[in-house]
Design a protein around this motif. Structure first.
Motif, PDB file in Angstrom:
ATOM      1  N   GLY A   1      -4.579   5.899  -0.918  1.00  0.00           N
ATOM      2  CA  GLY A   1      -3.733   4.854  -0.136  1.00  0.00           C
ATOM      3  C   GLY A   1      -4.619   4.204   0.788  1.00  0.00           C
ATOM      4  N   LYS A   2      -5.904   4.095   0.925  1.00  0.00           N
ATOM      5  CA  LYS A   2      -6.608   3.476   1.617  1.00  0.00           C
ATOM      6  C   LYS A   2      -6.904   2.218   1.167  1.00  0.00           C
ATOM      7  CE  LYS A   2     -11.011   4.274   2.126  1.00  0.00           C
ATOM      8  NZ  LYS A   2     -12.349   5.027   2.238  1.00  0.00           N
ATOM      9  N   VAL A   3      -6.692   1.209   1.711  1.00  0.00           N
ATOM     10  CA  VAL A   3      -6.813  -0.427   1.349  1.00  0.00           C
ATOM     11  C   VAL A   3      -8.293  -0.666   1.512  1.00  0.00           C
ATOM     12  CG1 VAL A   3      -6.077  -2.823   1.336  1.00  0.00           C
ATOM     13  CG2 VAL A   3      -4.363  -0.971   1.998  1.00  0.00           C
ATOM     14  N   TRP A   4      -8.835  -1.137   0.341  1.00  0.00           N
ATOM     15  CA  TRP A   4     -10.152  -1.499   0.255  1.00  0.00           C
ATOM     16  C   TRP A   4     -10.205  -3.129   0.280  1.00  0.00           C
ATOM     17  CZ3 TRP A   4     -15.030   1.065  -1.267  1.00  0.00           C
ATOM     18  CH2 TRP A   4     -14.748   2.277  -1.013  1.00  0.00           C
ATOM     19  N   PHE A   5     -10.877  -3.952   1.244  1.00  0.00           N
ATOM     20  CA  PHE A   5     -10.836  -5.083   1.215  1.00  0.00           C
ATOM     21  C   PHE A   5     -12.138  -5.742   0.852  1.00  0.00           C
ATOM     22  CE2 PHE A   5      -7.742  -3.784   4.481  1.00  0.00           C
ATOM     23  CZ  PHE A   5      -6.349  -4.626   3.972  1.00  0.00           C
ATOM     24  N   GLN A   6     -12.063  -7.068   0.220  1.00  0.00           N
ATOM     25  CA  GLN A   6     -13.225  -7.679  -0.405  1.00  0.00           C
ATOM     26  C   GLN A   6     -13.725  -8.885   0.532  1.00  0.00           C
ATOM     27  OE1 GLN A   6     -15.316  -6.524  -2.756  1.00  0.00           O
ATOM     28  NE2 GLN A   6     -16.578  -8.559  -2.076  1.00  0.00           N
ATOM     29  N   GLY A   7     -14.986  -8.733   0.838  1.00  0.00           N
ATOM     30  CA  GLY A   7     -15.689  -9.808   1.473  1.00  0.00           C
ATOM     31  C   GLY A   7     -15.835 -11.091   0.691  1.00  0.00           C
ATOM     32  N   GLY A   8     -15.825 -12.400   1.090  1.00  0.00           N
ATOM     33  CA  GLY A   8     -16.058 -13.306   0.327  1.00  0.00           C
ATOM     34  C   GLY A   8     -17.310 -13.772   0.360  1.00  0.00           C
ATOM     35  N   ALA A   9     -17.741 -14.617   1.567  1.00  0.00           N
ATOM     36  CA  ALA A   9     -18.905 -15.205   1.839  1.00  0.00           C
ATOM     37  C   ALA A   9     -20.307 -13.968   1.669  1.00  0.00           C
ATOM     38  CB  ALA A   9     -19.079 -15.964   3.106  1.00  0.00           C
ATOM     39  N   SER A  10     -19.800 -12.598   2.259  1.00  0.00           N
ATOM     40  CA  SER A  10     -20.821 -11.838   2.383  1.00  0.00           C
ATOM     41  C   SER A  10     -21.081 -11.262   1.057  1.00  0.00           C
ATOM     42  CB  SER A  10     -20.037 -10.531   3.154  1.00  0.00           C
ATOM     43  OG  SER A  10     -19.050  -9.974   2.487  1.00  0.00           O
ATOM     44  N   GLY A  11     -20.145 -11.436  -0.021  1.00  0.00           N
ATOM     45  CA  GLY A  11     -20.450 -10.808  -1.244  1.00  0.00           C
ATOM     46  C   GLY A  11     -20.452  -9.600  -1.518  1.00  0.00           C
ATOM     47  N   VAL A  12     -19.941  -8.898  -0.393  1.00  0.00           N
ATOM     48  CA  VAL A  12     -19.830  -7.390  -0.381  1.00  0.00           C
ATOM     49  C   VAL A  12     -18.457  -6.838  -0.093  1.00  0.00           C
ATOM     50  CG1 VAL A  12     -22.377  -7.027  -0.271  1.00  0.00           C
ATOM     51  CG2 VAL A  12     -20.796  -6.873   1.738  1.00  0.00           C
ATOM     52  N   PRO A  13     -18.039  -5.597  -0.405  1.00  0.00           N
ATOM     53  CA  PRO A  13     -16.917  -5.027   0.379  1.00  0.00           C
ATOM     54  C   PRO A  13     -16.935  -5.093   1.761  1.00  0.00           C
ATOM     55  CG  PRO A  13     -17.613  -3.427  -1.750  1.00  0.00           C
ATOM     56  CD  PRO A  13     -18.759  -4.442  -1.262  1.00  0.00           C
ATOM     57  N   SER A  14     -15.869  -5.684   2.269  1.00  0.00           N
ATOM     58  CA  SER A  14     -15.767  -5.811   3.597  1.00  0.00           C
ATOM     59  C   SER A  14     -15.421  -4.703   4.509  1.00  0.00           C
ATOM     60  CB  SER A  14     -14.809  -7.130   4.072  1.00  0.00           C
ATOM     61  OG  SER A  14     -13.438  -6.837   3.542  1.00  0.00           O
TER      62      SER A  14
ATOM     63  N   ALA B   1       0.955  -1.115   0.086  1.00  0.00           N
ATOM     64  CA  ALA B   1      -0.007   0.012   0.020  1.00  0.00           C
ATOM     65  C   ALA B   1       0.891   1.180  -0.180  1.00  0.00           C
ATOM     66  CB  ALA B   1      -1.062  -0.032   1.065  1.00  0.00           C
ATOM     67  N   MET B   2       0.240   2.733  -0.140  1.00  0.00           N
ATOM     68  CA  MET B   2       1.034   3.782  -0.172  1.00  0.00           C
ATOM     69  C   MET B   2       1.699   3.784   1.078  1.00  0.00           C
ATOM     70  SD  MET B   2      -0.482   7.552  -0.786  1.00  0.00           S
ATOM     71  CE  MET B   2      -1.284   7.255  -2.401  1.00  0.00           C
ATOM     72  N   ASP B   3       1.340   3.428   2.288  1.00  0.00           N
ATOM     73  CA  ASP B   3       2.120   3.738   3.448  1.00  0.00           C
ATOM     74  C   ASP B   3       3.191   2.755   3.497  1.00  0.00           C
ATOM     75  OD1 ASP B   3       0.923   1.178   3.984  1.00  0.00           O
ATOM     76  OD2 ASP B   3      -0.399   1.985   5.514  1.00  0.00           O
TER      77      ASP B   3
ATOM     78  N   LEU C   1       9.381   9.306   0.605  1.00  0.00           N
ATOM     79  CA  LEU C   1      10.335  10.110   1.560  1.00  0.00           C
ATOM     80  C   LEU C   1      10.270   9.256   2.856  1.00  0.00           C
ATOM     81  CD1 LEU C   1       9.738  13.984   1.093  1.00  0.00           C
ATOM     82  CD2 LEU C   1      11.854  12.461   0.691  1.00  0.00           C
ATOM     83  N   GLU C   2       9.170   9.033   3.374  1.00  0.00           N
ATOM     84  CA  GLU C   2       8.881   8.217   4.534  1.00  0.00           C
ATOM     85  C   GLU C   2       9.460   6.676   4.541  1.00  0.00           C
ATOM     86  OE1 GLU C   2       7.066   4.899   7.248  1.00  0.00           O
ATOM     87  OE2 GLU C   2       6.973   5.148   5.036  1.00  0.00           O
ATOM     88  N   GLY C   3       9.394   5.996   3.069  1.00  0.00           N
ATOM     89  CA  GLY C   3       9.984   4.764   2.984  1.00  0.00           C
ATOM     90  C   GLY C   3      11.436   4.898   2.930  1.00  0.00           C
ATOM     91  N   LEU C   4      11.974   6.001   2.680  1.00  0.00           N
ATOM     92  CA  LEU C   4      13.462   6.112   2.542  1.00  0.00           C
ATOM     93  C   LEU C   4      14.152   6.233   3.754  1.00  0.00           C
ATOM     94  CD1 LEU C   4      13.865   8.007  -0.989  1.00  0.00           C
ATOM     95  CD2 LEU C   4      14.202   5.487  -0.518  1.00  0.00           C
TER      96      LEU C   4
END
Length: 901
Positions: free
Chosen positions: A258-271, A217-219, A516-519
């Motif tokens: 940079g916000k991570v979006w997670f995908q639900g499985g059994a829910s069938g919707v974004p988690s 991710a971006m962070d 810069l943060e990563g460096l």
């Protein structure tokens, strides 16, 4: 969730309890908060109520089998919005059963091929080592991938293929605990080196319930589904921090912020998508628009839904409710129509659709909506029942790729047992025969062709990479940042600072800041400058990036966080509250309470209230009452005796510029490693530099006068707070370590301590194993597949393993799960009721027992005085009449590197 299905009748009674999904998406529902909505048919104005029995109204009469179609024929069956086109760019037989794709810095495409997924309704050979990760290249730049190599072969159901620098990927296998880095060092397209990246990453479970989608991710942290932690590499090793539960199973993506979006499985919707998962979980009651979980696929007729007729829309036989989400993607490519930018796409594999989701933010709270719900439609639909969109990705050419497994069965065998509704449908339409196929599609639009510029980032200079941070395609920006961080070339710092300060493109400024943060070159003055920027998005990112400095000891930033809780922008205020809460800033509660009183924005109210009254759970885990009590005792000890030097939040108390009194405990791989490290430090003390760094306090004094309970409590607290997550330390472990080190009367130096603490030995293919029973499966004890005696355990049974060279072995750990589906009554855990451990250097002369005892439970830790060993034999010393077999899995060996002191 695993349910026993002894008969079709019992299965009917329980079927509604089980979820449904693609790979990584079956079983219990996770992350779903969508209330039931009235079913709406695409063909009838007033559909009949859904039946309660999954078989009620089902047509199970003989039918012609479903037959696979050619890619050209399948292409003609897509139903797309005006102007869009789907074209195949890679199909079988070149690839088989693709599950995910990724691109390296030169635009080469890695394809993870799950060649063993559901080869029949009983998952025959699903964990056979024949899956692979192939690498594909479009050398003539015609848009088709014609050149390939097998990058890594003979894998056991791999979970992801994450590019990690030049000619390298990270991956792990199912039922494994380790993430490995595979590198092609000679440029032939096949990995020839394998290095351990990190461990303690996996679990033993159904393949639909394992971690997947490792995502940079971006962070600069790596996130995966399922796991409630994140990891990143540092010069001293890979560290981890606890996060909230992401509720995801197969799919992760990030937006321009940079916000991570997670995908639900059994829910069938974004988690989870509301806030960055690093800040924990927040419950938002209406984050899904009404009716969001309704699915509007093309008429399927075959009604092959695991939930049976209860989830079938009649009369067209299609799916009525989301139940199998997969493969998420926030579109950031720039070559499709502009109104797609920032929208979220994912596959609903049982519904045979690709959904398009529009995030709408108000007062700091995001609600997601199906763009095509007013028309009772979806973004991509297919009239081909074999269309299985398991992955969506923004590609280097700015288009969007859709990975289509093109498979008959898309639910794992746990949801296709004999006697079930779905098994009946599989057999009715011969879906189990359609295996070994797969297509990858490119989605384009007539208004704008794909970008034909070929990435060459692996061959570019750092300054050339910096220029890509302004690219209109988010994939280019992400990859340029990753490569800059991995190269650690600080010559580009002035250019990055200039972009972060003055660039007219906000996303370029954000990427420059995080690079810069990563460096490792951010300083407080620079982030303070950005925290006062006119753009609220930069103020938010500056706060997030500054957390690294705060954790390193610059607690003066707390004043900036407090100031920003009074910011006019609700999103900035929310970020300040999240940052203060996560960092455990002094007086954070008072500041949060004041922000809630002063700001009526709904997001501020929801987040602030939930911070003030947090839900149960610590470190993203459910804890027992005894564990909570231990953490409470440890917290009291820490605050009374330790915080003065190590800081209230474990970041080290400042002692002048760039120095702290004592080392940081938060995020320390030493603290969360083997318990011996922290226990020995508490018992005997520690002095001198650590990894070459000195501290103002000079010495950690011995706490040997304290009780074993006292030491176990504070050690457990430090290992499970301040973003740390590790095993608890029992008082019995402390007693054993105290006894073993009683002769030590002076503080340890770091070199002495690190050489005497047991180190995990990572399983090698050269390790051998045999057993008195079921010896052909003995080597499986090192993995999560496991070994057992099969028959009831008896005195005299033995298990033996051999290492290539002698080591100073000091500890053996293993699991002995009951295995299989739950039964009534429950099957007892299969740990050895009695054991004796002996070692040998030649297989002929065996030592006296180095350890003897009785098994105490499913998880066993057997420690003993370090002994030179090449062969180890564990003998069963108890008999259990008509009892469970003896079983072991995930054997872990610990050895020391130097002499005991």
């Amino acid at each position: 969730m695993e349910l026993p299905f002894p008969s079709a009748l019992a299965h009917r009674a329980q079927l509604a309890l089980a979820g449904l999904a693609l790979i990584g998406g079956g079983g219990c529902s996770t992350g779903r908060s969508v209330p039931p909505q009235p079913t709406t048919s695409t063909q009838t104005a007033a559909p009949a109520p859904a039946p309660r029995d999954p078989f009620e109204g089902a047509d199970l009469s003989p039918k012609p089998p479903v037959e696979p179609r050619s890619p050209t024929d399948e292409q003609s069956r897509f139903i797309l919005p005006a102007g869009y086109r789907m074209e195949p760019i890679l199909t079988e037989p070149a690839i088989q059963q693709p599950a995910t794709i990724s691109f390296d810095g030169n635009g080469r495409m890695f394809v993870l091929e799950l060649r063993t997924y559901m080869l029949d309704a009983d998952a025959r050979d699903q964990l056979a080592p024949v899956s692979r990760i192939s690498r594909w290249e479009d050398r003539d730049n015609d848009g088709m991938y014609e050149s390939h190599s097998v990058f890594v072969d003979s894998l056991v159901f791999p979970r992801f293929a994450t590019p990690y620098g030049a000619n390298a990927i990270l991956t792990m296998e199912s039922n494994s605990n380790d993430v490995w880095k595979f590198t092609d060092t000679n440029g032939d397209g096949t990995a020839d080196t394998k290095e351990l990246f990190t461990t303690n990453f996996g679990r033993l479970a159904n393949v639909e319930h394992l971690q997947s989608s490792l995502f940079w991710a971006m962070d600069n942290w790596l996130y995966s589904t399922v796991n409630a932690f994140r990891v990143r590499a540092t010069p001293t090793g890979v560290i981890r921090e606890a996060t909230g539960f992401n509720g995801a199973q197969w799919g992760a993506s990030q937006d321009d912020d940079g916000k991570v979006w997670f995908q639900g499985g059994a829910s069938g919707v974004p988690s989870y998508f509301q806030f960055p998962i690093a800040y924990g979980n927040f419950a938002i009651p209406d984050q899904y628009a009404p009716g969001f979980d309704e699915i509007f696929g093309a008429p399927m007729r075959i009604a092959d839904m695991q939930g049976g007729m209860t989830v079938v829309r009649m009369p067209d036989g299609s799916l009525s409710r989301a139940t199998a989400g997969s493969g998420s993607n926030v579109y950031r490519g720039g070559r499709l129509p502009a109104d797609l930018l920032g929208d979220y796409f994912y596959g609903e594999v049982v519904g045979r659709v690709v959904r398009r989701v529009r995030p709408v933010k108000t007062d700091g709270i995001t609600q997601i909506r199906n763009v095509y719900q007013p028309d009772k439609s979806e973004f991509i639909r297919s009239a081909d029942p074999l269309f299985r969109p398991v992955e969506i990705k923004t590609a280097p050419d700015g288009s969007m790729y859709v990975v289509d497994m093109y498979h008959g069965i898309i639910q794992e065998s746990q949801w296709t047992p004999k006697g079930s509704y779905l098994r009946a449908k599989v057999e009715q339409y011969k879906l189990d025969r359609i295996v070994g196929l797969g297509r990858i599609w490119r989605l384009t639009h007539d208004a704008n062709p794909r970008d034909t510029t070929r990435p060459r980032m692996l061959d570019e200079t750092p300054l050339e990479l910096v220029r890509h941070l302004s690219h209109p395609n988010g994939w280019w920006r992400d990859m340029a940042q990753q490569l800059l961080v991995l190269r650690q070339d600080r010559s580009v710092v002035p250019a990055l600072q200039a972009i972060a300060r003055r660039d007219t493109i906000p996303v370029a400024r954000m990427h420059a800041l995080w690079t810069l943060e990563g460096l490792g070159v951010l300083d407080a003055a620079f982030v303070r400058e950005q925290m006062s920027d006119a753009n609220p998005r930069m103020r938010m990112h500056a706060m997030r990036a500054s957390e690294t400095l705060y954790k390193s000891g610059d607690t003066s930033l707390a004043a900036d966080y407090r100031r920003l809780t009074r910011d006019p922008d609700a999103d900035v205020v929310i970020q300040a509250l999240l940052t203060m809460n996560t960092l455990r800033v002094r007086d954070a509660t008072t500041t949060v309470r004041a922000a809630v009183a002063a700001n009526n924005a709904r997001g501020v109210q929801l987040v602030g209230t939930q911070i003030l009254t947090p839900p149960p759970g610590a470190g993203g885990r459910n804890l027992t009452a005894a564990q909570r009590a231990m953490l409470d005792r440890g917290a009291t000890v820490y605050k009374e005796m330790c915080s003065q030097c190590h800081g209230e939040t474990g970041l080290g108390t400042p002692a002048g510029p760039g120095q702290t009194i004592a080392p940081a405990l938060a995020g320390s791989p030493r603290v969360t490693g083997h318990p011996d490290y922290i226990v020995r430090t508490l018992l005997q003390g520690l002095t001198g530099p650590i990894d070459g760094k000195t501290y103002a306090g000079q010495i950690m004094v011995s706490q040997a006068q304290q009780s074993d309970d006292w030491i176990s409590a504070v050690a457990s607290y430090v290992r499970n707070s301040m973003t740390n997550q590790a095993s608890f330390v029992s008082s019995e472990q402390v007693t054993a370590i105290r006894t073993a080190t009683r002769a030590r009367t002076t503080p340890w130096t770091y070199q002495e301590l690190s050489s005497s603490v047991p180190m995990l030995m990572h399983v090698q293919s050269s390790w051998k194993a045999s057993a008195s029973h079921n010896t052909e499966s003995a080597v499986r004890a090192f993995g999560t597949a496991g070994w057992s005696t099969v028959v009831s355990q008896l005195a005299g049974m033995w298990f033996q393993f051999e290492l290539p060279e002698p080591v100073m072995l000091s500890e053996i750990q293993f699991q002995s799960a009951a295995g299989g589906r739950p039964t009534t009554p429950p099957v007892p855990a299969r740990f050895p009721r009695g054991y004796r451990i002996q070692v040998s250097l030649d297989g002929t002369t065996w030592s006296d027992p180095v350890a003897e005892g009785q098994g105490t439970g499913q998880s066993m830790v057997i420690a003993f005085r370090p002994v030179s060993a090449k062969l180890v034999r564990i003998t069963q010393t108890a008999s259990v009449e008509n009892g469970p077999p003896w079983a072991m899995q995930q054997i872990q060996l610990y050895a020391i590197r130097g002499p005991q002191r």
